[in-house]
Design an enzyme around this catalytic site. Structure first.
Site, mmCIF file in Angstrom:
data_model
loop_
_atom_site.group_PDB
_atom_site.id
_atom_site.type_symbol
_atom_site.label_atom_id
_atom_site.label_comp_id
_atom_site.label_asym_id
_atom_site.label_seq_id
_atom_site.Cartn_x
_atom_site.Cartn_y
_atom_site.Cartn_z
ATOM 1 C CE LYS A 120 -4.305 -1.686 2.009
ATOM 2 N NZ LYS A 120 -3.991 -3.230 1.981
ATOM 3 C CD GLU A 204 -5.012 5.909 4.136
ATOM 4 O OE1 GLU A 204 -4.054 5.745 3.122
ATOM 5 O OE2 GLU A 204 -5.773 5.037 4.382
ATOM 6 C CG HIS A 239 -11.712 -1.869 8.564
ATOM 7 N ND1 HIS A 239 -12.207 -0.506 8.495
ATOM 8 C CD2 HIS A 239 -11.423 -1.957 10.032
ATOM 9 C CE1 HIS A 239 -12.028 0.223 9.786
ATOM 10 N NE2 HIS A 239 -11.391 -0.885 10.521
ATOM 11 N NE ARG A 297 -8.110 -9.032 -4.582
ATOM 12 C CZ ARG A 297 -9.379 -8.635 -4.242
ATOM 13 N NH1 ARG A 297 -10.341 -8.700 -4.784
ATOM 14 N NH2 ARG A 297 -9.272 -8.096 -3.011
#
Length: 670
Positions: A120, A204, A239, A297
């Site tokens: 990420k 983040e 999440h 994907r």
């Protein structure tokens, strides 16, 4: 550009996505190969394929993640292409390289694209290059906890701790205050190492009022790139997505154009080939959007894009992998109507969405216009503790959002799934919720709508208990050699005595003490139920061994009733489902067990952390052991204050359900 042919396609996956790929490949004239682990030997994807190869093992680490076994299966069957589906090896750059080295076409992007987008922090660097907006962040390195806390303070609270190699909500923790940073980082690191082989995490900034919006993109080997509009996936637990829809109820054509163009810019910057999804956080207050990650994907939720665009995304993947151009440009993409997808899971929403592995006795669903089922399992079967507990995806497509939601809710109501606790009723209630229908679908939606997690039955539950008692009694009497010839309501002697029984309702802890009298054999049958001292009267019509029409409080309720090998009785009507377990009148002395003062794991799994030592003093609610099951961590906590007397497990040990993990010596009780 030379084109490659695909004659035989191996699907390196399982469940509904394997079946989905097989369906399209067969329609394109491509032979298919399934692979399967030991628990999946009788799974539908195995029989769907033209050929199947056992790869052994039970856990994914022993089977679907071992690419040497996958490549050997391809060699044995002559497969010249591999479709990875999603999860497992789908975003493993080393596997994609191994396919290339073996001369096998990998249906997906290049190993370099997978590798760059797989971490990420690297993905955000690429996003910055492509002028895609990003949120403040910081990569955590080293073991200096003071440095962790300093980085968190710089990013600002609230924040998310994310495993750089994570996905699907795994390896992610929400932190709202500085005191929780160290524990969150340590836990996410551990989960990242266990699930993805990479313990690195980053921090983040977390947007409080956000939506999860993602853009479906495609690139081909000729330099063409397009987006296929957005999906909103804001309704999540842990999440992880619960419901996905296209288009979003809040994204305007202007914002869609901006988000789509930035996503395509990233595709072009990467030279990306194949299907991908660029994920954004959309700030509901400012209208700004920020890059989250790119999934290299096919997504679980790809059917909603298929429904509104009319495109087969798996077919596009295969054509692009063969070297063909996309065959259309951005101006030709059209969005038609509205589509919604929900994920039917073996889990208990009212119990923190705890997975519920076990026996699935019965699973059927209606065939309706505009409703699509992607089933991963066929009953009877076992919901394995080794894999994600998704039973099926259910998708609706209609002219507008409200019609799609109501049609999907009605289809869920008509879906019968017996044997394990599922999120069936939760999904139906969610789709009918007024605030959901109004589009108030921020990422914290479920935090504010806890009442949806355990909704009351639409049909009064005594109606279902009456159906269960009546049909069970009718079935029992039909097998009686003396009274089997009599009508179901027949009693050999007139009496006012009630037959006594105890019934448990599936998913509920309390027992119901029931007295019942089934009588009246002139036409309709009468049933009287005394439920914990409250008397209910019913009229039964058309009573037989698998259905009954229950008349209660002026309404007829046609019920279907199934009695399964474990003795459980499941009842369905047009709007509700319930499961019941009759108990023996005299309890089995062998069933009594002494309760242990310590945590007992509720589902099978692997011990990944032991947070205490023998002799430690603990308080009620304190975390003692962490179990990993179905790709999630489940903390086992102390039920009482006490002292750790004995630890019965070790890190790395696999434990069955209901295993005593730790024994506590109780402290002073008030």
């Amino acid at each position: 550009m030379n084109q490659s042919s695909i004659s035989t396609l191996l699907i390196a996956n399982r469940g509904e996505i394997a079946r989905r790929v097989i369906r399209t490949a067969r329609a394109m004239g491509i032979r298919t190969v399934a692979v399967y682990s030991d628990p999946d030997a009788r799974s539908p994807h195995v029989t769907d394929a033209d050929f199947a190869v056992p790869i052994g093992g039970a856990s994914s680490a022993e089977s679907y993640l071992v690419w040497e076994k996958i490549l050997d299966a391809a060699r044995r069957t002559g497969a010249n292409a591999i479709h990875p589906g999603y999860g497992f090896l789908s975003e493993n750059a080393d596997f994609a390289e191994a396919c290339e080295a073996a001369g096998i076409l990998f249906v997906g992007p290049s190993p370099n694209s997978i590798r760059e987008m797989g971490l990420k922090d690297r993905a955000k660097e690429w996003a910055r290059k492509a002028d895609v907006p990003v949120l403040p962040d910081a990569v955590i390195t080293g073991d200096d906890t003071a440095a962790w806390e300093a980085a968190a303070a710089e990013v600002g609270f609230p924040l998310l701790v994310k495993a750089v190699a994570g996905g699907g909500g795994k390896g992610m923790r929400l932190v709202e205050r500085a005191d929780d940073v160290v524990e969150a980082v340590a836990s996410a690191r551990r989960e990242g190492a266990n699930l993805f082989g990479n313990p690195t995490v980053f921090l983040e900034r977390y947007l409080k009022f956000s939506r999860h919006i993602e853009i479906q993109v495609f690139g081909d080997k000729h330099g063409n790139a397009v987006h296929l509009g957005e999906r909103e996936c804001s309704i999540q637990r842990r999440h992880q997505k619960v419901l996905e829809e296209a288009p979003s109820p809040v994204i305007t054509p202007e914002v869609r154009k901006k988000m789509g163009s930035t996503a395509v810019s990233l595709v072009r910057e990467l030279g990306y080939v194949g299907a991908g999804t660029v994920e954004y956080l959309f700030d509901d207050e400012t209208g700004g959007f920020y890059f989250l990650e790119m999934n290299t994907r096919l997504q679980v939720e790809h059917p909603v894009t298929e429904e509104v665009t009319g495109l087969d995304l798996v077919a596009l993947q295969l054509r692009v992998a063969r070297g063909e151009p996309l065959g259309f440009d951005q101006g030709e993409v059209r969005i038609d109507g509205h589509a919604i997808e929900v994920r039917l899971y073996a889990e208990d929403p009212a119990n923190d969405y705890l997975p519920t592995p076990g026996t699935l006795h019965h699973y059927i669903h209606p065939v309706r216009t505009g409703i699509r089922y992607e089933d991963g399992i066929a009953a009877p079967a076992e919901i394995s503790p080794f894999y994600d507990p998704m039973i099926a995806k259910i998708i609706s497509h209609a002219d507008n959002r409200a019609e799609a939601a109501f049609a999907l809710a009605a289809a869920i109501d008509a879906t019968q799934v017996h044997g394990v606790t599922t999120n069936r009723d939760f999904l139906s209630s969610l789709l009918r919720d007024p605030d959901y229908l109004a589009g108030a679908t921020r990422t914290d939606f479920l935090d504010h709508y806890q009442h949806l997690l355990d909704p009351p039955m639409a049909t009064a539950w005594p109606v279902h208990l009456a159906a269960a008692v009546a049909v069970s009694t009718a079935r029992r009497r039909s097998g009686d050699p003396v009274r089997g010839h009599a009508r179901p309501g027949f009693r050999s002697l007139a009496t006012r005595l009630l037959t006594r029984a105890t019934w448990h309702r599936a998913g509920k802890d309390s027992a119901l003490h029931v007295g019942y009298r089934l009588g009246g054999w002139q036409g309709d049958t009468d049933l009287l139920l005394d439920i914990d001292g409250v008397v209910h009267e019913f009229t039964l019509r058309d009573l037989d061994s698998d259905s009954v029409r229950v008349h209660y409080d002026g309404v007829d309720y046609p019920c279907t009733v199934r009695v399964h090998p474990d003795g459980s009785v499941w009842v369905n009507d047009a709007s509700s489902q319930s499961g019941w377990q009759p108990q023996p009148r005299l309890p089995d002395p062998g069933d009594a067990t002494a309760s242990a003062l310590g945590p007992v794991n509720e589902i099978p799994g692997t011990v990944v952390d032991i947070a205490v030592e023998v002799g430690d003093t603990v308080t009620a609610g304190q975390k003692l052991v962490v179990i990993e099951a179905m790709k999630m961590e489940h903390p086992a906590t102390a039920a009482v204050d006490g002292t750790v007397e004995q630890i019965h497990v070790t890190v790395g040990q696999y434990v069955d359900a209901h295993t005593v993990l730790i024994t506590l010596a109780a402290g002073d009780q008030p």
